[in-house]
Scaffold this motif. Structure first.
Motif: not given
Length: 516
Positions: A220-231
């Motif tokens: 989930v952390r990986t997907l959020k980084l790819l979606a720019n939800e985390i930076h």
């Protein structure tokens, strides 16, 4: 052509005010320039007097200032203060100008330094950092800029012990809840903790906000980084996800050799793992080289001791424990075990999928030599609470960001069991205790180095820990930010320089007013 009329100027002024009010009123259309940092685990304590986990220590470095820091070669260097040794047992620290302001607006002084360390030394406070600091017999403040520390005996390493963040004296006296509402004098100030998954801080220099978001699942952390939800993410990802992300367009990977010491810890009071022969069998049963090669994807190096060879007390000629299943079986036989009477061990770890995978591999390798292992995994808070309280038989963890050899007393001295120190496995060895004391009382650095190397050889022989490896550090950032620098010890200090790629149309300080 003679310029604007007064009416036009007045109307223009009101139009500007109206536009700004409309801008504020429609805040949902504003870009959000909060930088989001994905974490595997939330900090357990934002009071530096009690923090012992890596995430808390890294966050507290941002929130609090300290007297002393470490420079190249892990040598103590001035931070808030310079120091002089007035006698072998008397150190004077002079606060450097300009002295920082605490986040509540008061200026840091020598009285705050004294109050912070006096509270740590107070046994009623039960600080886990009290152990090594008990060498202090008295703290004086001759002036508001000067702090004198008097010691029981000479200790050449003493300045390196004073790395704990300084708290305001008046708030200490009033019992302020620093864990829930930290107030320090660091480069960042605490803003909010909306729930147990989010923590928001603000860079004092320019109002840039950083939100730490706990996302336990690495996928989930990986997907959020790819979606720019985390930076930004740092460490705590499986190697295959690091490789995948690093190949993704726009994602920046930084990587450097680290000194995070991964190990297996044991309860020395346990009838099974309390046996030295059993621990040595475990050490020979684990194929660390192939785990590093195939599971960690080469992002680690084999460890034989708590400090890597490049540290000034590092020992580059320790023999270590080679992968030798037959030797492991012989050691178990010598300990009284055989095919019909196998030792049984409960192995505690966190629920992190990668740590669970490593635990399963170690479980399999121990099974091959005749040791039955049952894995218990818990969420980070429960797992770490069990370890700190001594509720374990065997566990795996890592020491992170360790720089000073005072860690030996803190983690291994027989007098350093919790809450005084971190000797959670109740290791007790008279020779190891004696070597620690000798090293601390030796003023010659070369002699200290020799004694600490002898101590590490003794620890390797008696195995309070089975050393595993030193893990590399890595950071992965989205294409929207720049300037983050990965530090050698894996701290979060790179947040002091990070910025958005391109200038935001609305300054961070203005955004801070729009998003209270």
């Amino acid at each position: 052509m003679g310029g604007l009329s007064k009416f036009q100027l007045s109307w223009g002024k009101w139009l500007l005010v109206f536009s700004l009010l409309s801008f504020v009123g429609c805040s949902e259309s504003l870009p959000d320039y909060t930088l989001r940092f994905g974490l595997a685990n939330a900090p357990t304590n934002l009071d530096p007097r009690y923090a012992t986990d890596a995430t808390s220590a890294r966050l507290n470095r941002l929130l609090y200032s300290r007297l002393v820091d470490f420079g190249e070669g892990t040598i103590p260097i001035p931070a808030l203060a310079t120091w002089r040794k007035l006698s072998p047992t008397h150190y004077r620290f002079d606060l450097q100008e300009p002295k920082p302001l605490f986040h509540n607006g008061t200026q840091l002084s020598a009285y705050d330094v004294k109050a912070t360390y006096a509270s740590i030394l107070n046994p009623v406070m039960a600080s886990p950092h009290r152990g090594i600091l008990q060498i202090i017999t008295r703290i004086d403040t001759p002036t508001e800029n000067t702090v004198d520390f008097f010691l029981k005996q000479p200790d050449a390493l003493f300045p390196g012990y004073l790395v704990i963040g300084i708290l305001p004296a008046n708030l200490i006296a009033n019992g302020h809840p620093f864990h829930d509402h930290p107030i320090g004098s660091g480069a960042f100030q605490f803003l909010d903790r909306p729930d147990d998954t989010r923590l928001i801080i603000e860079r004092r220099a320019d109002g840039q906000r950083v939100e730490f978001v706990r996302i336990p699942d690495p996928t989930v952390r990986t997907l959020k980084l790819l979606a720019n939800e985390i930076h930004l993410v740092q460490n705590d990802l499986p190697p295959e996800l690091v490789t995948y992300l690093s190949a993704h367009k726009g994602i920046t990977l930084q990587q450097r050799q680290g000194a995070n010491f991964a190990y297996l810890g044991f309860n020395q009071l346990d009838p099974v793992v309390g046996q030295e022969l059993v621990r040595k069998a475990i050490a020979h049963a684990i194929d660390r080289v192939h785990i590093i090669q195939f599971v960690l994807r080469g992002r680690a190096r084999v460890a034989q001791a708590l400090f890597p060879p490049e540290h000034w007390v590092g020992h580059d000629s320790l023999p270590g424990y080679t992968y030798d299943p037959e030797e492991a079986k012989l050691l178990l036989k010598e300990a009284g075990y055989d095919h019909d009477h196998r030792p049984t061990i409960t192995y505690k770890t966190s629920t992190d999928p990668f740590r669970l995978r490593l635990a399963t591999i170690i479980q399999y390798q121990l099974d091959q030599v005749g040791i039955d292992v049952s894995i218990q995994s818990h969420d980070w808070g429960t797992f770490y609470g069990d370890i700190k309280s001594g509720r374990f038989q065997m566990y795996s963890l890592a020491w992170v960001g360790v720089k000073s050899p005072d860690i030996f007393r803190y983690a291994f001295h027989s007098d350093a069991t919790p809450p005084v120190g971190a000797n959670r496995g109740h290791y007790a060895d008279a020779l190891a205790d004696r070597l620690m004391t000798q090293a601390e009382q030796t003023l010659n650095k070369q002699e200290q180095q020799t004694i600490y190397r002898s101590l590490q050889a003794r620890l390797l022989d008696t195995l309070p820990y089975v050393p595993l490896w030193f893990e590399d550090h890595y950071a992965l950032s989205s294409p929207t930010i720049t300037g983050y620098q990965l530090n050698a010890d894996g701290n979060f200090d790179g947040l002091n320089q990070v910025r958005w790629l391109g200038t935001p149309s609305v300054p961070p300080k203005y955004l801070a007013r729009l998003y209270p």
